[in-house]
Design an enzyme around this catalytic site. Structure first.
Site, PDB file in Angstrom:
ATOM      1  N   SER A   1       0.852  -1.188   0.000  1.00 46.67           N
ATOM      2  CA  SER A   1       0.000   0.000   0.000  1.00 46.67           C
ATOM      3  C   SER A   1       0.885   1.234   0.000  1.00 46.67           C
ATOM      4  O   SER A   1       2.018   1.195   0.497  1.00 46.67           O
ATOM      5  CB  SER A   1      -0.896   0.018   1.248  1.00 46.67           C
ATOM      6  OG  SER A   1      -1.547   1.268   1.401  1.00 46.67           O
TER       7      SER A   1
ATOM      8  N   TYR B   1      -1.374  -0.172  10.599  1.00 50.54           N
ATOM      9  CA  TYR B   1      -1.637  -0.613   9.228  1.00 50.54           C
ATOM     10  C   TYR B   1      -0.493  -0.187   8.312  1.00 50.54           C
ATOM     11  O   TYR B   1       0.044  -1.008   7.549  1.00 50.54           O
ATOM     12  CB  TYR B   1      -2.957  -0.044   8.714  1.00 50.54           C
ATOM     13  CG  TYR B   1      -3.159  -0.318   7.243  1.00 50.54           C
ATOM     14  CD1 TYR B   1      -3.376  -1.614   6.788  1.00 50.54           C
ATOM     15  CD2 TYR B   1      -3.083   0.703   6.294  1.00 50.54           C
ATOM     16  CE1 TYR B   1      -3.517  -1.887   5.440  1.00 50.54           C
ATOM     17  CE2 TYR B   1      -3.240   0.440   4.946  1.00 50.54           C
ATOM     18  CZ  TYR B   1      -3.452  -0.851   4.524  1.00 50.54           C
ATOM     19  OH  TYR B   1      -3.581  -1.115   3.183  1.00 50.54           O
TER      20      TYR B   1
END
Length: 254
Positions: free
Chosen positions: A139, A152
């Site tokens: 990501s 995250y």
């Protein structure tokens, strides 16, 4: 020769879109996921196009992963590709307000689950040799911090570094490693992160023309079908509507 692909987290989002894209091209598929009914429905659908083998399991369960992979039918045993898609984000609250259980779940899924599937399937990918590929779903959060990304983002930074390190360890095997780093993507991933808040989900994507799961699937299909001597190391994608934010400044000081 038939190409076989193993996809984790195949019951939604990028994993489901990849399963459909590769099935259309005739790849045999090993699809893993936690939700049995969704997994079976997808396998039933795609079995009209190609050979599909379902694995109902959670990538966080190391022993279940070991048992499932060790007993893959011979027809699906030799892999050309692995897509490490299983992963999630939980919540967007600042770190002092977060639930440690959510942090544990993200670490166990995004880091340890990816480690398990990679290590357990590496011998099969190495046996294939040239043209075999591992695609890890990272990501932009692994490169660019933002409020609420904390654990995250840290897990995705791990995915990035792990992918680069694998390239070193796999030199001479012919196995390729790619880290895909998407930006704003519209999928069930965000609905999970928002705790099922549909209104917040809708507001996030309103007018943004976000990346779709099918866009990521098409990108991964392109990566896996590059000539065997080409490795795409990292690939960062954003919708045109998204760009890098400016640095935040706290102006409350006297």
């Amino acid at each position: 020769m038939t190409s076989t692909l193993f996809i984790t987290g195949a019951t939604s989002g990028f994993g489901e879109a990849c399963a459909r894209r590769f099935a259309q091209a005739g790849w045999s598929l090993v699809l893993s996921g936690r939700r049995a009914s969704r997994l079976q429905a997808l396998c039933d659908e795609l079995s009209a196009l190609t050979d599909v083998y379902p694995l109902e399991l959670d990538v966080r369960d190391r022993h279940a992963m070991e048992a499932a992979i060790a007993t893959l039918p011979a027809k699906f045993a030799k892999l050309r590709g692995l897509i490490n898609n299983a992963g999630l984000a939980l919540g967007t609250d600042p770190a002092p307000q977060c639930d440690l259980n959510d942090w544990d779940t993200m670490v166990d899924t995004n880091i340890k689950g990816l480690m398990y599937s990679t290590r357990l399937l590496l011998p099969r990918l190495i046996a294939h040799g040239r043209g075999a590929s591992i695609v890890n779903l990272g990501s932009i959060a692994g490169s660019y911090p933002y409020p609420g990304s904390h654990v995250y983002g840290a897990t995705k930074a791990f995915v990035r570094q792990f992918s680069l390190s694998l390239r070193c360890d796999l030199q001479g095997t012919g196995v390729r490693v790619t880290n895909i780093e998407p930006g704003l993507c519209e999928s069930e991933f965000s609905l999970v992160r928002f705790g099922g808040d549909q209104a917040r989900y809708d507001a996030t994507y309103a007018g943004a023309e976000a990346i779709q799961s099918e866009d990521i699937a098409e990108t991964i299909f392109w990566v896996l079908n590059q000539p065997a001597h080409i490795n795409i190391n990292t690939l960062e994608l954003m919708p045109v509507s998204q760009t890098w934010a400016g640095f935040a400044i706290d102006r409350s000081a006297n």
